[in-house]
Design an enzyme around this catalytic site. Structure first.
Site, short mmCIF file in Angstrom:
data_model
loop_
_atom_site.label_atom_id
_atom_site.label_comp_id
_atom_site.label_asym_id
_atom_site.label_seq_id
_atom_site.Cartn_x
_atom_site.Cartn_y
_atom_site.Cartn_z
N LYS A 23 0.58 -1.26 -0.10
CA LYS A 23 0.00 0.12 -0.06
C LYS A 23 0.90 1.17 -0.08
O LYS A 23 0.40 2.08 -0.69
CB LYS A 23 -0.93 -0.05 1.29
CG LYS A 23 -2.00 -1.09 1.16
CD LYS A 23 -3.20 -1.13 2.31
CE LYS A 23 -4.26 -2.07 1.88
NZ LYS A 23 -5.16 -2.02 2.86
N LYS A 25 4.02 1.68 -0.93
CA LYS A 25 4.79 1.65 -2.33
C LYS A 25 3.82 2.18 -3.35
O LYS A 25 4.11 2.90 -4.06
CB LYS A 25 5.28 0.14 -2.61
CG LYS A 25 6.54 -0.21 -1.80
CD LYS A 25 6.67 -1.72 -2.03
CE LYS A 25 8.11 -2.19 -1.16
NZ LYS A 25 8.62 -3.50 -1.51
N LYS A 56 11.61 -9.28 24.46
CA LYS A 56 11.24 -7.78 24.77
C LYS A 56 10.00 -8.13 25.64
O LYS A 56 9.96 -7.11 26.66
CB LYS A 56 10.64 -7.38 23.43
CG LYS A 56 10.16 -6.00 23.63
CD LYS A 56 10.02 -5.19 22.35
CE LYS A 56 9.52 -3.79 22.56
NZ LYS A 56 9.50 -3.00 21.20
N LYS A 113 15.79 10.48 21.38
CA LYS A 113 16.02 9.79 22.90
C LYS A 113 17.57 10.19 23.15
O LYS A 113 18.32 10.84 22.54
CB LYS A 113 16.10 8.19 22.49
CG LYS A 113 14.89 7.72 22.04
CD LYS A 113 14.98 6.05 21.85
CE LYS A 113 13.71 5.43 21.60
NZ LYS A 113 13.82 4.03 21.32
N GLU A 140 4.00 -1.15 14.27
CA GLU A 140 4.60 0.13 14.31
C GLU A 140 5.14 0.48 12.89
O GLU A 140 5.88 -0.24 12.18
CB GLU A 140 5.70 -0.17 15.36
CG GLU A 140 6.48 1.25 15.61
CD GLU A 140 7.63 0.94 16.35
OE1 GLU A 140 7.63 1.49 17.46
OE2 GLU A 140 8.77 0.20 16.02
N THR A 153 20.66 1.83 12.20
CA THR A 153 21.07 0.53 11.78
C THR A 153 22.17 0.37 12.54
O THR A 153 22.74 -0.78 13.19
CB THR A 153 21.26 0.54 10.38
OG1 THR A 153 19.99 0.59 9.67
CG2 THR A 153 21.55 -1.06 9.79
N ILE A 154 23.30 1.31 12.46
CA ILE A 154 24.60 1.04 13.23
C ILE A 154 24.15 0.85 14.81
O ILE A 154 24.80 -0.28 15.33
CB ILE A 154 25.63 2.17 13.11
CG1 ILE A 154 25.80 2.36 11.49
CG2 ILE A 154 26.87 1.73 13.96
CD1 ILE A 154 26.52 1.20 10.86
#
Length: 267
Positions: A23, A25, A56, A113, A140, A153-154
């Protein structure tokens, strides 16, 4: 550990991720087709691994029989943008959708954060149509720039390596890197108009070229071989000269030729 069938449990989440990816895209494709600026650069998605869900749940003290409501990011969509300004545009597009409902939003752009992490999160419920009926699934949606995504990503990789216990020197360097990434975003925003105009110019040129070549092929279909060959030669010259205005005029001429060809084939 409960005795649930995890493969069956994750099926609706996998379906939600695949449908939402398609959706968003499609939304990007639609905006580009309308020759509007598309704030979405690309879209990815994933379903959390079982081990990550269990970790989690333990960290947040979520009972295993309440995972469906206690963990909001089992299904995750990530939308990448070129500019910080695009993030609010995409968020507004999502708010207007009727095929999902916003539960709440988390603004880590204006309120990053402590680590330096920046992104915009929307927690949504998305109704998945299963063989057992409609099932609302929590998902999410993260919206961020390419620079923010590179940093995140790092950070994720380092947190995995150090098991969420980053050494202080690594934390400090990561925070400095986050600020540098945001500075890059700020600099890109300052020349946003120039970048967008350049990209739109490229898209316009690409569109004209595609249309001219497709229409020349259509002339061959109508057996207007000589006419098509002449147009092809003119296209080659204009392409070498990078003459966009000339290509636009040529496109109009080919359209007229196609109309004539259509009429002659249907007397």
């Amino acid at each position: 550990m409960d005795g649930r069938d995890w493969n069956k449990f994750l099926l609706p989440y996998q379906q939600a991720v695949e449908e939402l990816k398609v959706k968003f895209k499609t939304l990007r494709t639609e905006l580009k087709a309308r020759e509007e600026y598309a704030p979405i650069e690309f879209v990815t998605g994933r379903v959390k691994r079982i081990s990550s869900i269990l970790e989690k749940a333990k960290r947040l003290s979520v009972p295993l029989d309440q995972i469906e409501t206690g963990i909001e990011d089992i299904a995750g969509i990530r939308i990448m943008c070129q500019f910080v300004e695009d993030i609010s545009t995409v968020a507004e597009l999502i708010r207007k959708r009727r095929d999902l409902a916003i539960v709440y939003e988390k603004d880590y752009i204006n309120h990053p954060k402590e680590s330096g992490y920046r992104s915009y999160h929307l927690i949504v419920t998305y109704p998945v149509q299963t063989s057992l009926g409609s099932m609302p699934v929590l998902a999410e949606i993260q919206i961020r720039t390419l620079a923010m995504n590179f940093w995140a990503t790092i950070e994720h990789s380092l947190n995995y390596k150090y098991r969420e216990q980053l050494p202080e020197d690594v934390k400090e360097r990561l925070y400095k890197a986050a600020e540098a990434a945001f500075l890059l975003d700020t600099e890109m925003s300052s020349i946003r108009q120039e970048i967008v105009e350049a990209q739109q110019g490229f898209e316009e040129k690409s569109g004209i070229v595609r249309k001219v070549l497709n229409d020349i092929q259509s002339l061959y279909f109508f057996r207007r071989i000589r006419e098509a060959a002449q147009f092809q030669l003119r296209f080659n010259e204009l392409w070498e000269q990078e003459d966009i205005w000339g290509l636009t005029e040529l496109s109009a001429e080919i359209q007229e030729a196609l109309v004539r060809a259509g009429k002659s084939s249907n007397p």
